[in-house]
Design an enzyme around this catalytic site. Structure first.
Site, PDB file in Angstrom:
ATOM      1  N   GLU A 252       0.581  -1.556  -0.610  1.00  0.00           N
ATOM      2  CA  GLU A 252       0.232   0.133   0.144  1.00  0.00           C
ATOM      3  C   GLU A 252       0.984   1.364   0.070  1.00  0.00           C
ATOM      4  O   GLU A 252       0.256   2.083  -0.446  1.00  0.00           O
ATOM      5  CB  GLU A 252      -1.027   0.161   0.817  1.00  0.00           C
ATOM      6  CG  GLU A 252      -0.597   0.396   2.362  1.00  0.00           C
ATOM      7  CD  GLU A 252      -1.068   0.815   3.441  1.00  0.00           C
ATOM      8  OE1 GLU A 252      -1.998   1.250   3.607  1.00  0.00           O
ATOM      9  OE2 GLU A 252       0.634   2.277   3.369  1.00  0.00           O
TER      10      GLU A 252
ATOM     11  N   CYS B  94      -4.081  -4.727   3.363  1.00  0.00           N
ATOM     12  CA  CYS B  94      -2.117  -5.013   3.911  1.00  0.00           C
ATOM     13  C   CYS B  94      -2.076  -6.830   3.668  1.00  0.00           C
ATOM     14  O   CYS B  94      -1.704  -7.363   3.945  1.00  0.00           O
ATOM     15  CB  CYS B  94      -2.581  -5.588   5.248  1.00  0.00           C
ATOM     16  SG  CYS B  94      -2.726  -3.860   6.273  1.00  0.00           S
TER      17      CYS B  94
ATOM     18  N   HIS C 129      -2.553 -12.490  10.146  1.00  0.00           N
ATOM     19  CA  HIS C 129      -3.063 -11.124  10.300  1.00  0.00           C
ATOM     20  C   HIS C 129      -2.540  -9.816  11.413  1.00  0.00           C
ATOM     21  O   HIS C 129      -3.421 -10.811  12.622  1.00  0.00           O
ATOM     22  CB  HIS C 129      -3.864 -10.040   9.062  1.00  0.00           C
ATOM     23  CG  HIS C 129      -3.234  -8.439   9.182  1.00  0.00           C
ATOM     24  ND1 HIS C 129      -2.126  -8.257   8.410  1.00  0.00           N
ATOM     25  CD2 HIS C 129      -4.074  -7.819   8.824  1.00  0.00           C
ATOM     26  CE1 HIS C 129      -1.648  -7.317   8.480  1.00  0.00           C
ATOM     27  NE2 HIS C 129      -3.067  -6.524   9.334  1.00  0.00           N
TER      28      HIS C 129
END
Lengths: 135, 384, 345
Positions: free
Chosen positions: C81, C113, C234
């Protein structure tokens, strides 16, 4: 200096450490030379891949930087004797400080930016071995 | 073979000349030289101009024609010579060779640089045009940085200390006190040098030559016409040599081979050796270079250059005073520097220097471009 | 077919800033933040590091482990990103720097992400379809949190690269994704810092997508949480992945090795992938690994890997993730602000 073609032409040496070697006398050149100054027209030049590993022969820490590099100062510049024989000047990145005789390995970094809107130039810098987690 | 003599000199003050352009400065220096020679401008048959980077400093190329134009010298041939900081000496050597060719009898050799019209970082970048653009400039090196690489290598190899290195600016600042043309006229102490701002470790502000505006000019004549002038100073030897453009391409960082070769040629031509030199101007762009020059010119054995400073040999009053006008630390308008050095030696030999050495008969100038990719050595003598 | 991770590589910049130092500047209680976020410190890139340089270093390590001729790598997808250019791919620079191409498919991916795991899926599909012999997938970021925002304690820099092909050190057994339109976190074109929906980033966003993707994968494969030696979820902070794992029936020790967030922060596209590299650094042949990434906006990619014997001879050809995490130099907020361009100059 701001230029797209100039750095585009140099990318194989700047990104990949591809230099040259004279097959006749065996001397290696980095940055590459297209003519062997020793063998002259008897020289035969071919491409040569350098590992980038080497040893610092001298270094300085630049505090007063030229245009385009102000944002990076202070930074270390060294002359590095590459294991394959040629000598080259290059930046030494943060981590273990440079010393004369210190071993270095190559890392890929941003060299400088042509302002906020221009091209970003990348290339090889060096890191004192041991900080690199390099093998 | 034609012999060449210098019969007139002119130099502007070394300064930040906010009110003067390169046109003003070069015309001023030229006029002073013509007047000093007792000539008229129309006697000049050709002009050689040393300048490093007017394109980047003031956006002006085609400088030799401009200088001839401004000085009222048109239509004589005007040629620009460029070898970075050695541009001035190169213009002088080209002028000597032109006289030796038999084509001319009276030539002006000048040098000038206007460096303060752009900001510091841009000037540093412009000066880096004298280094390897693709690998030295492109990685953020500066000239102070390049000489710092040499200084560190030298200090590491020969044990030179900070305070020993500081003897160069201490001496040259002392010498410059008497020079009204010097950019700076104050003494410095070892403590002041050691505490001045770090520019490129280990070199500090007082190790560096400044950014300066200035111009200098000399009148050269052939032996065919030299007896018309009073006090001609003879060009006894002129040597020029080249080295690798990039510092990293040299096997040793503690010597400059081009200086050694240029010096040998100049000594051989003049039929003298280093022991015969009585006064010298050497290229002290950064403190370390004066010490390297002592060794490369044969004034001192390798690694022993500092002894000349510690024994006061190269101070005024010593056996071989060096940089009696204060050297480059008191002003380094790069294209003018080589001519400015020659002027100091001419004045020393004529006996009208600001900081006069007692009766010298033979003197030397040493001027280098970049980190020693070009070196020029000239030997001047009182007698033909 | 025998397709999976042939080589992998990690990279984490060497500067760290501690939670205490950021809290000091904003007058917060560091103990509360460490407790609340489960993060102790985060990595900070140097002035000359960005997504491209991090991707190159991670990619070099992946090639070293794989021992594959770079010319056989015919696809390169980089998820981030924080691509340095809005227009001009990171992948062209990274490809040439790694000696790949020019017969090379390249595209930069962005999915908050999880663009790095999306890159793995792209390469997997191309290799499985017989289009290319090898593809490289990289997740790398130099993410930024607005000064004073809670994100500032976690947004960090790092990346991981995976060479996907045959004869793997970790077989990719299965992968799927779960994606919906959920605006929990975003950054508009030209904006310096992202915005987020605070508590909305939790239940309807992270937990819903991570749990749905993981449970769907467990259903499809028939595995139960206990079948995995390691699980990586994550890591926007140190709390969310732990709560998600425990909530689905995974045990604490299954997720321990992958929880790199505590020491380096949230490396965004590198986050779950650096958890995976840290797991691969110690995994044993036969181990099954579950990986579920999460990308705001929102989606989750879930994977099952099975480690093969090759891990033993390839692992030591490049630096371990732990070596990058262990080499560090702490900086204060002033230097951090300078390095991250937070000072107006």
């Amino acid at each position: 200096m701001e230029s797209a073609p100039l750095y585009w032409r140099l990318k194989r040496q700047k990104y990949n450490l591809i230099g040259t070697r004279c097959v006749t006398c065996g001397e290696s050149f980095f940055p590459p030379r297209s003519f062997c100054p020793t063998c002259r027209r008897r020289g035969r030049i071919e491409e040569f891949q350098f590992s980038g590993k080497g040893e610092i022969t001298s270094y300085t820490i630049i505090k007063s930087a030229p245009k385009g590099f102000e944002q990076f100062a202070p930074y270390t510049v060294a002359i590095i004797k590459l294991d394959e024989g040629a000598l080259i000047s290059g930046q030494v990145v943060q981590g273990t400080p440079a010393t004369i005789g210190g071993r270095v390995v190559p890392v890929f970094r941003k060299m400088y930016e042509e302002g906020k809107e221009g091209i970003i130039h990348y290339g090889i810098k060096w890191q004192v071995d041991g900080t690199a987690a390099e093998k | 073979m034609t012999d060449v003599a210098i019969v007139g000199v002119g130099c502007t003050k070394m300064d930040e000349h906010w009110t003067k352009s390169l046109r003003d400065l070069s015309t001023e220096a030229g006029a002073l030289a013509v007047k000093d020679a007792g000539l008229d401008g129309k006697d000049i048959q050709a002009l050689y101009v040393g300048n490093m980077s007017s394109g980047r400093f003031i956006g002006q190329e085609h400088l030799a024609a401009l200088a001839a134009d401004q000085a009222g010298l048109i239509p004589i041939p005007a040629t620009r010579c460029e070898a970075a900081c050695a541009s001035g000496s190169l213009a002088f050597r080209k002028a000597c060779l032109a006289i030796k060719s038999g084509e001319y009898d009276i030539i002006m050799a000048a040098g000038g640089e206007k460096m303060t019209d752009i900001k510091g970082p841009e000037a540093i970048a412009a000066l880096m045009g004298a280094a390897d653009q693709e690998w030295e400039s492109a990685i953020g090196l500066t000239f102070t940085g390049l000489y710092a690489l040499m200084a560190r290598a030298y200090m590491n190899t020969y044990g030179l200390t900070r305070d020993e290195l500081s003897q160069v600016p201490i001496k040259n600042h002392f010498h410059g006190l008497k020079n009204p043309l010097a950019q700076f006229r104050f003494e410095v102490t070892a403590e002041q040098v050691a505490r001045s701002a770090m520019i490129a470790d280990p070199l500090r502000l007082l190790d560096c030559s400044p950014i300066t505006d200035g111009a200098a000019a000399v009148i050269l004549v052939s032996d065919r016409v030299a007896d018309r002038f009073k006090n001609p100073i003879w060009v006894k030897g002129s040597g020029q040599a080249s080295g690798t453009l990039a510092l990293h391409d040299r096997p040793s960082l503690t010597e400059i081979p081009a200086t050694q070769i240029a010096a040998k040629r100049a000594y051989d031509q003049a039929g003298v050796g280093p022991q015969d030199i009585e006064v010298a101007e050497v290229h002290d762009c950064f403190s370390i270079e004066e010490i390297l020059a002592y060794e490369d010119l044969g004034f001192a054995p390798k690694g022993k250059g500092k002894d000349l400073l510690l024994n006061k040999d190269t101070w005024i009053g010593g056996r071989l005073p060096v940089n009696t006008d204060g050297g480059l630390k008191l002003g380094h308008p790069v294209g003018a520097t080589g001519i400015k050095q020659l002027i100091e030696i001419v004045r020393q030999l004529r006996g009208d220097a600001y900081n006069q050495v007692k009766d010298p008969r033979i003197g030397l100038t040493h001027n280098i471009g970049g980190t020693g990719a070009t070196a020029l050595v000239h030997i001047l003598g009182k007698e033909r | 077919m025998d397709i999976g991770i042939v080589g992998y590589g990690a990279y984490v910049p060497h500067y760290r800033i501690a939670v205490e130092e950021i809290a000091r500047v904003w007058g917060e209680d560091p103990a509360q933040i460490k407790e609340g976020l489960g993060v102790l410190e985060k990595s900070v890139p140097d002035k000359d590091e960005d997504t491209i340089t991090i991707a190159v270093e991670a990619g070099k390590n992946a090639l070293l482990r794989a021992g594959v001729d770079p010319k056989l790598v015919m696809a390169l997808y980089i998820g981030s990103e924080s691509h340095p250019y809005a227009v001009k791919p990171s992948g062209t620079v990274v490809g040439e720097a790694l000696g790949l191409g020019p017969h090379l498919m390249v595209a930069d991916l962005e999915f908050a992400c999880k663009a790095g795991t999306a890159a793995i899926q792209c390469c997997y599909g191309l290799v499985k379809g017989g289009v290319i012999p090898y593809g490289m997938a990289i997740g790398a970021d130099t993410s930024q949190g607005r000064p004073g925002d809670a994100l500032e304690y976690t947004a960090s820099a790092g990346g991981a690269a995976f060479l996907i092909g045959k004869d793997p050190l970790a077989l990719l057994e299965h992968t799927l994704s779960y994606t919906t339109d959920t605006s929990d976190f975003w950054r508009r074109e030209g904006a310096d810092y992202p915005s987020h929906g605070a508590r909305f980033t939790g239940k309807p966003a992270y937990f819903s997508h991570v749990t749905s993707a993981t449970q769907l994968l467990l259903e499809r494969t028939g595995y139960k949480p206990g079948d995995f030696a390691h699980a990586v979820f994550h890591m926007p902070n140190g709390k969310f992945p732990v709560n998600a794992a425990l909530g689905m029936g995974f045990a604490r020790q299954q997720i321990e090795q992958g929880l790199v967030v505590r020491r380096i922060g949230n490396t965004y596209s590198g986050s779950s992938l650096l958890g995976l590299t840290n797991v691969l650094d110690i995994a044993l042949p036969g181990d099954r690994i579950l990986l579920t990434s999460y990308g705001s906006g929102a989606g989750a990619d879930a994977f099952v890997f099975q480690v093969t014997d090759h891990v033993l001879d390839r692992r030591d050809r490049a630096p371990l993730t732990e070596e990058y995490m262990a080499r560090k130099e702490y900086i204060d907020y002033g230097k951090y602000a300078r390095l991250r361009g937070k000072l107006k100059v």
